[in-house]
Design a protein around this motif. Structure first.
Motif, PDB file in Angstrom:
ATOM      1  N   UNK A   2      53.775  26.037   8.599  1.00  0.00           N
ATOM      2  CA  UNK A   2      55.094  25.791   8.021  1.00  0.00           C
ATOM      3  C   UNK A   2      55.623  24.402   8.376  1.00  0.00           C
ATOM      4  N   UNK A   3      55.141  23.856   9.470  1.00  0.00           N
ATOM      5  CA  UNK A   3      55.543  22.498   9.864  1.00  0.00           C
ATOM      6  C   UNK A   3      54.723  21.428   9.167  1.00  0.00           C
ATOM      7  N   UNK A   4      53.741  21.846   8.372  1.00  0.00           N
ATOM      8  CA  UNK A   4      52.967  20.883   7.608  1.00  0.00           C
ATOM      9  C   UNK A   4      51.663  20.453   8.234  1.00  0.00           C
ATOM     10  N   UNK A   5      51.258  21.112   9.311  1.00  0.00           N
ATOM     11  CA  UNK A   5      49.980  20.763   9.934  1.00  0.00           C
ATOM     12  C   UNK A   5      48.818  21.178   9.032  1.00  0.00           C
ATOM     13  N   UNK A   6      47.807  20.330   8.863  1.00  0.00           N
ATOM     14  CA  UNK A   6      46.634  20.710   8.071  1.00  0.00           C
ATOM     15  C   UNK A   6      45.891  21.870   8.725  1.00  0.00           C
ATOM     16  N   UNK A   7      45.265  22.690   7.921  1.00  0.00           N
ATOM     17  CA  UNK A   7      44.560  23.865   8.430  1.00  0.00           C
ATOM     18  C   UNK A   7      43.465  23.463   9.416  1.00  0.00           C
ATOM     19  N   UNK A   8      42.743  22.401   9.107  1.00  0.00           N
ATOM     20  CA  UNK A   8      41.668  21.956   9.998  1.00  0.00           C
ATOM     21  C   UNK A   8      42.218  21.553  11.359  1.00  0.00           C
ATOM     22  N   UNK A   9      43.379  20.901  11.367  1.00  0.00           N
ATOM     23  CA  UNK A   9      43.990  20.483  12.633  1.00  0.00           C
ATOM     24  C   UNK A   9      44.448  21.698  13.430  1.00  0.00           C
ATOM     25  N   UNK A  10      45.027  22.685  12.747  1.00  0.00           N
ATOM     26  CA  UNK A  10      45.446  23.910  13.433  1.00  0.00           C
ATOM     27  C   UNK A  10      44.242  24.592  14.077  1.00  0.00           C
ATOM     28  N   UNK A  11      43.159  24.735  13.315  1.00  0.00           N
ATOM     29  CA  UNK A  11      41.953  25.393  13.833  1.00  0.00           C
ATOM     30  C   UNK A  11      41.376  24.630  15.013  1.00  0.00           C
ATOM     31  N   UNK A  12      41.399  23.325  14.932  1.00  0.00           N
ATOM     32  CA  UNK A  12      40.865  22.494  16.022  1.00  0.00           C
ATOM     33  C   UNK A  12      41.648  22.701  17.307  1.00  0.00           C
ATOM     34  N   UNK A  13      42.988  22.697  17.197  1.00  0.00           N
ATOM     35  CA  UNK A  13      43.815  22.863  18.395  1.00  0.00           C
ATOM     36  C   UNK A  13      43.700  24.268  18.967  1.00  0.00           C
ATOM     37  N   UNK A  14      43.678  25.288  18.118  1.00  0.00           N
ATOM     38  CA  UNK A  14      43.535  26.655  18.609  1.00  0.00           C
ATOM     39  C   UNK A  14      42.203  26.843  19.317  1.00  0.00           C
ATOM     40  N   UNK A  15      41.164  26.220  18.805  1.00  0.00           N
ATOM     41  CA  UNK A  15      39.832  26.364  19.395  1.00  0.00           C
ATOM     42  C   UNK A  15      39.721  25.640  20.733  1.00  0.00           C
ATOM     43  N   UNK A  16      40.549  24.625  20.936  1.00  0.00           N
ATOM     44  CA  UNK A  16      40.491  23.852  22.187  1.00  0.00           C
ATOM     45  C   UNK A  16      41.410  24.403  23.263  1.00  0.00           C
ATOM     46  N   UNK A  17      42.335  25.284  22.887  1.00  0.00           N
ATOM     47  CA  UNK A  17      43.350  25.771  23.824  1.00  0.00           C
ATOM     48  C   UNK A  17      42.751  26.688  24.878  1.00  0.00           C
ATOM     49  N   UNK A  18      43.181  26.485  26.108  1.00  0.00           N
ATOM     50  CA  UNK A  18      42.791  27.340  27.225  1.00  0.00           C
ATOM     51  C   UNK A  18      44.042  27.976  27.819  1.00  0.00           C
ATOM     52  N   UNK A  19      43.886  29.052  28.616  1.00  0.00           N
ATOM     53  CA  UNK A  19      45.071  29.675  29.227  1.00  0.00           C
ATOM     54  C   UNK A  19      45.904  28.637  29.967  1.00  0.00           C
ATOM     55  N   UNK A  20      47.205  28.652  29.719  1.00  0.00           N
ATOM     56  CA  UNK A  20      48.080  27.606  30.240  1.00  0.00           C
ATOM     57  C   UNK A  20      49.076  28.140  31.265  1.00  0.00           C
ATOM     58  N   UNK A  21      49.545  29.369  31.066  1.00  0.00           N
ATOM     59  CA  UNK A  21      50.518  29.964  31.980  1.00  0.00           C
ATOM     60  C   UNK A  21      49.811  30.910  32.935  1.00  0.00           C
ATOM     61  N   UNK A  22      50.306  30.974  34.150  1.00  0.00           N
ATOM     62  CA  UNK A  22      49.629  31.702  35.221  1.00  0.00           C
ATOM     63  C   UNK A  22      49.633  33.208  34.996  1.00  0.00           C
ATOM     64  N   UNK A  23      48.545  33.841  35.515  1.00  0.00           N
ATOM     65  CA  UNK A  23      48.468  35.294  35.663  1.00  0.00           C
ATOM     66  C   UNK A  23      48.419  36.035  34.333  1.00  0.00           C
ATOM     67  N   UNK A  24      47.975  35.348  33.290  1.00  0.00           N
ATOM     68  CA  UNK A  24      47.799  36.007  31.997  1.00  0.00           C
ATOM     69  C   UNK A  24      46.335  35.844  31.597  1.00  0.00           C
TER      70      UNK A  24
END
Length: 399
Positions: free
Chosen positions: A297-319
């Protein structure tokens, strides 16, 4: 934080300057509630807690560099004295949010998955502009305004997590920083004892979409009937995410590797792209879809969204923190709070991660479940019993 002189802070909070406070002295941030986190230019907010009274640390905070203290009573330091520090903190954050010229506010709520979704979404927005998001789960009447107060004139995206224990909580938080996009993940059993039933929980979560302007967007989980129904409670445009074909943003061909990390095809109205998550558990797919829908909805390209989701690692503790020890033991730490829904997801993930290995679990009785407490805790016990565990340790009261 947008710099403010103490005179303006007193005006916003209906406070009075005390302790030889200089009305021209400028607070540049951060605003903190822990005197150990004070930096030069800070405003220290003194709260009276169950065990510690922040007012006792006022002088220490100023010695550490705080310009002044926002306090509920006179202290031995320059201060702005207000009737209620919680209300004053909200008023200060509200004024600051209204002063952000270019910020898009995105709110995330739900019974489970808020923090992970917020972390994923903040990663997406950071790709297109300066982003402020809470550390961990600062999502209540104190953490929420503290996060808003971190924003500055250059902030373009403010990604906020909103929680509730009572009807009206989310509406109050939404008034501090009115959202343009509202994401609702699910309606589960967390805090069901406080609310009295899932319908009441749905009413509370839906306050987020009710707060959206006509020009805003409600991002709703099409797979949760109570969330899907919230489409009738907003004048904003609605976009749906989920697993089924009726969702505009959906996951197709979902698979999982030997450690329970999902891969899927992210489908949107303008195309598709492959996603391979580094997050553990099948439930991470739903969180990723929610973040993807807001990013789309913010206008990010689908490829960019997929790239960022695939690179994301757990960020907040104890989850779903997974640690592989040198001796071959794998530790899964999912100890931050819990509810029956998150426990079910945790046992499912443990079954995948520990396939063909000995598995042990350490759990405690769940709280805030009201009249359903015994039945829901019994269900968690059944999940554990059917989980193929080698051993189970149950700690604490009602073990």
């Amino acid at each position: 934080m947008i710099p403010l002189p103490l005179a303006r802070i007193a005006e916003i909070t209906s406070g009075a300057l005390s302790g030889m406070a200089d009305p021209r002295a400028v607070v540049r941030g951060p605003v903190v509630i822990d005197s150990r986190a004070v930096e030069p230019g800070s405003l220290f907010v003194a709260f009276r807690g169950a065990r510690v009274d922040g007012h006792d640390y006022a002088a220490q905070a100023v010695r550490a560099g705080a310009v002044a203290v926002l306090a509920g009573r006179p202290v031995e330091a320059p201060a702005v004295i207000v009737p209620d520090t919680t209300a004053a903190l909200a008023e200060l954050a509200t004024a600051q949010a209204a002063s952000l010229p270019n910020a898009t506010v995105i709110g995330v709520t739900g019974s489970a998955g808020k923090t992970t979704t917020k972390d994923l979404l903040a990663r997406l927005t950071a790709r297109i502009g300066p982003t402020i998001a809470p550390a961990g789960n600062h999502n209540n009447e104190i953490g929420h305004p503290l996060t808003v107060l971190k924003a500055g004139l250059d902030t373009r995206y403010l990604v906020l997590e909103l929680s509730a224990r009572h009807i009206g909580n989310i509406a109050d938080l939404a008034r501090i920083a009115p959202p343009t996009i509202g994401v609702v993940l699910n309606v589960g059993t967390a805090h069901i004892g406080e609310f009295g039933g899932k319908e009441a929980i749905a009413k509370a979560k839906g306050e987020l979409v009710e707060a959206l302007p006509r020009t805003g967007v409600a991002v709703l989980n099409a797979d949760d009937p109570l969330v899907h129904a919230m489409a009738t409670r907003t004048d904003a445009r609605v976009t749906l995410f989920g697993r089924g074909e009726h969702a505009a943003i959906r996951a197709d061909d979902v698979t999982a590797d030997e450690r329970g990390r999902a891969s899927f095809t992210l489908r949107t109205p303008s195309g598709a792209a492959p996603v391979r998550l580094r997050l553990y558990g099948a439930h991470a797919v739903d969180n990723a879809l929610a973040a993807a829908a807001a990013g789309y909805e913010l206008g990010l390209p689908v490829a960019a969204i997929a790239e960022e989701l695939s690179a994301a690692e757990p960020r907040s503790r104890w989850r779903m923190e997974v640690t592989d020890r040198p001796d071959g033991v794998t530790i899964v730490n999912d100890a931050y709070n819990a509810n029956p829904d998150s426990m079910r997801a945790a046992f499912e993930t443990l079954a995948v991660l520990g396939r063909d290995r000995r598995r042990f679990a350490v759990i405690a009785a769940l709280r805030e479940l009201g009249e359903d407490s015994e039945a829901l805790n019994t269900e968690v016990g059944r999940l554990a019993g059917a989980g193929g565990l080698t051993g189970l340790i149950v700690a604490g009261p009602d073990a």
